[in-house]
Write an enzyme that holds these catalytic residues in place. Sequence first.
Site, PDB file in Angstrom:
ATOM      1  N   THR A   1       0.866  -1.180   0.000  1.00 52.73           N
ATOM      2  CA  THR A   1       0.000   0.000   0.000  1.00 52.73           C
ATOM      3  C   THR A   1       0.897   1.222   0.000  1.00 52.73           C
ATOM      4  O   THR A   1       1.958   1.216   0.611  1.00 52.73           O
ATOM      5  CB  THR A   1      -0.889   0.053   1.257  1.00 52.73           C
TER       6      THR A   1
ATOM      7  N   GLU B   1      -6.046  -3.569   0.421  1.00 52.02           N
ATOM      8  CA  GLU B   1      -6.278  -4.582   1.455  1.00 52.02           C
ATOM      9  C   GLU B   1      -7.537  -5.413   1.216  1.00 52.02           C
ATOM     10  O   GLU B   1      -7.753  -6.423   1.873  1.00 52.02           O
ATOM     11  CB  GLU B   1      -6.407  -3.905   2.835  1.00 52.02           C
TER      12      GLU B   1
ATOM     13  N   LYS C   1     -12.008  18.559  11.882  1.00 46.71           N
ATOM     14  CA  LYS C   1     -12.699  18.455  13.167  1.00 46.71           C
ATOM     15  C   LYS C   1     -12.995  19.865  13.674  1.00 46.71           C
ATOM     16  O   LYS C   1     -12.123  20.548  14.198  1.00 46.71           O
ATOM     17  CB  LYS C   1     -11.849  17.674  14.156  1.00 46.71           C
TER      18      LYS C   1
ATOM     19  N   TRP D   1     -17.556  16.696  12.757  1.00 45.64           N
ATOM     20  CA  TRP D   1     -16.687  16.399  11.619  1.00 45.64           C
ATOM     21  C   TRP D   1     -17.231  17.010  10.326  1.00 45.64           C
ATOM     22  O   TRP D   1     -18.407  16.880  10.020  1.00 45.64           O
ATOM     23  CB  TRP D   1     -16.588  14.880  11.416  1.00 45.64           C
TER      24      TRP D   1
HETATM   25  P1  AMP Z   1      -5.687   2.022  -2.309  1.00 47.16           P
HETATM   26  O1  AMP Z   1      -5.358   0.928  -1.382  1.00 47.16           O
HETATM   27  O2  AMP Z   1      -4.499   2.791  -2.777  1.00 47.16           O
HETATM   28  O3  AMP Z   1      -6.551   1.575  -3.437  1.00 47.16           O
HETATM   29  O4  AMP Z   1      -6.536   3.080  -1.483  1.00 47.16           O
HETATM   30  C1  AMP Z   1      -7.721   2.723  -0.831  1.00 47.16           C
HETATM   31  C2  AMP Z   1      -8.434   3.966  -0.367  1.00 47.16           C
HETATM   32  O5  AMP Z   1      -8.860   4.739  -1.475  1.00 47.16           O
HETATM   33  C3  AMP Z   1      -9.712   3.698   0.405  1.00 47.16           C
HETATM   34  O6  AMP Z   1      -9.460   3.372   1.741  1.00 47.16           O
HETATM   35  C4  AMP Z   1     -10.444   5.023   0.253  1.00 47.16           C
HETATM   36  O7  AMP Z   1      -9.954   5.990   1.155  1.00 47.16           O
HETATM   37  C5  AMP Z   1     -10.043   5.452  -1.141  1.00 47.16           C
HETATM   38  N1  AMP Z   1     -11.094   5.109  -2.094  1.00 47.16           N
HETATM   39  C6  AMP Z   1     -11.172   4.043  -2.896  1.00 47.16           C
HETATM   40  N2  AMP Z   1     -12.287   4.090  -3.654  1.00 47.16           N
HETATM   41  C7  AMP Z   1     -12.935   5.220  -3.311  1.00 47.16           C
HETATM   42  C8  AMP Z   1     -14.151   5.845  -3.721  1.00 47.16           C
HETATM   43  N3  AMP Z   1     -14.920   5.338  -4.671  1.00 47.16           N
HETATM   44  N4  AMP Z   1     -14.492   7.007  -3.120  1.00 47.16           N
HETATM   45  C9  AMP Z   1     -13.712   7.548  -2.166  1.00 47.16           C
HETATM   46  N5  AMP Z   1     -12.566   7.029  -1.745  1.00 47.16           N
HETATM   47  C10 AMP Z   1     -12.176   5.869  -2.305  1.00 47.16           C
END
Ligand code: AMP
Length: 546
Positions: A186, A331, A440, A445
């Site tokens: 990640t 994840e 915050k 929030w």
């Molecule tokens: P990654 O592991 O790099 O794919 O990042 C995952 C994170 O991307 C998630 O925990 C969210 O915070 C964000 N994310 C993924 N899809 C969306 C979505 N459709 N809208 C908003 N945030 C998203």
Amino acid sequence: MLGLMQDRPLLISSLIEYAARYHGNTEIVSRTVEGPIHRYGYRECEVRSRRLASALARKLGVKVGDRIATVAWNGYRHMEVYYGVSGMGAVCHTINPRLFPEQIIYIVNHAEDAYMFIDLTFVPLLEKLADKLGCVKGYVVMTDREHMPDTSLKNAICYEELIEQGDDAYAWPDLDERTASSLCYTSGTTGNPKGVMYEHRSTVLHSLIVLTGEGLALSSQDAVLPIVPMFHANAWGLPYAAPMCGAKIVMPGAKLDGASVFELLSTEKVTLTAGVPTVWLMLLNHMQEHGSTLPELKRVVIGGSAAPRSMIEAFQDKHGAHVVHAWGMTETSPLGTVGNLLPKHARMSKQEQLDVQVKQGRAVWGVELDIVDDDGKSMPRDGKAFGHLLVRGPWVTKGYFKGEGGNILNAGGWFDTGDIATLDPDGYMQITDRSKDVVKSGGEWISSIDLENTAVGHADIAEAAVIGIPHPKWSERPLLIVVKREGAELTKEAVLHYLEGKIAKWWMPDDVQFVDAIPHTATGKILKTALREQFKDYKLPTHDDE
Ligand code: AMP
């Protein structure tokens, strides 16, 4: 009493084997790094993947469980590495080339990658880093003899020569379905990147869900173009799901600009495509400038960051392509929720349908969701209360590679996503923020994502980001950071006026700052840490207000 069904393992090799047998001539089309468009069928892809697997085992001495890295664009050779490496029982470790060099060095050493498969584009990058990558025994350059570069990389191997040395009588081994298959770190904005280790079983189950009508409804009728890179959560599982159903797959290579993506979508008659909002902005701008359309394109999957309402509207109203908003994480393999509409929504107005589509969608089968407060207590599913989003399921990680980060599950086996979300009575989840990004204010929030998405609805705003700025009375107040569209005249007052009535009064940003560009992470998300750094000495005009 146990049932009497056969215990056949769920293996990644079965996906490409199936495609070779039942969709052998269905095409995999790639824009190559060398230039030309390459096309062949699943049958050939499977044979070459098997040759690669045998060459890895017999020529390079790769064993079950060894990590084999890729630094590569979406293309047919990368697909062969996906299948060749995982199929033989080794672990395909996809690396995001957009990471900082120090992060790449950390990741390769942490994973102890034995070999690296790299596209021509990344030879100079690896030449610079190779000194620090002691574990790597050789670099396979993913090209043919003719294009092999002069390189200082020790043990540079030509990909096509390696394939030639493979044995096409090689048979895929029967592995335990829990065998590790691929690894993706990640990009984590804090601390070192952490490795998510997928397995054959989780990957096959995830692919099945991608194919369902409640997933992405991919089928043999589709031509799918994953713009989302194969180094970002396995291109959202599409390189596995497409062979499982025999969908044609179109790989964009290194060219992700609006014109190049448009050309491939158009000439290959793509019906389904998937990517993050930033790439769609480029495509939509290109189409607007040239007045072009994509009559074959039926569905656009948007994920990775929230899909702005204006983007959903543009695809659906101007281009007749239905938007499928989806949420997931590295994840979670990554598919967690999909924003499909329910039958009752068909009777609603377009605007009411959009209200549903801006949400990230409902959990697909297999994924359980909960939202909890700071004490871990479940919160109401009323579409209003927002809390920490927890997730559980057979393709959700239970820990990071080598135990980094310790035990990451709570007592009930739930994983905290780090997202803040609401769940409505129909089960639609809406991300309101990352837990570290919410503003915050006075104990309440404010969703930075909501503010950003509302702001980009303004025709003169190209991109917007919101960060919380310390405030003596309210603890934090929102600052809106805006990139204007080229040539646009825009004032702070005009922006705030535009937001009036569209957001709660107390969410109104205390200031608007105009910048030339907003920084992004390696996976295309707004890099809030860099913005916070940039504005660390900034004081809100309301700072001294009572
Ligand atoms: P990654 O592991 O790099 O794919 O990042 C995952 C994170 O991307 C998630 O925990 C969210 O915070 C964000 N994310 C993924 N899809 C969306 C979505 N459709 N809208 C908003 N945030 C998203």
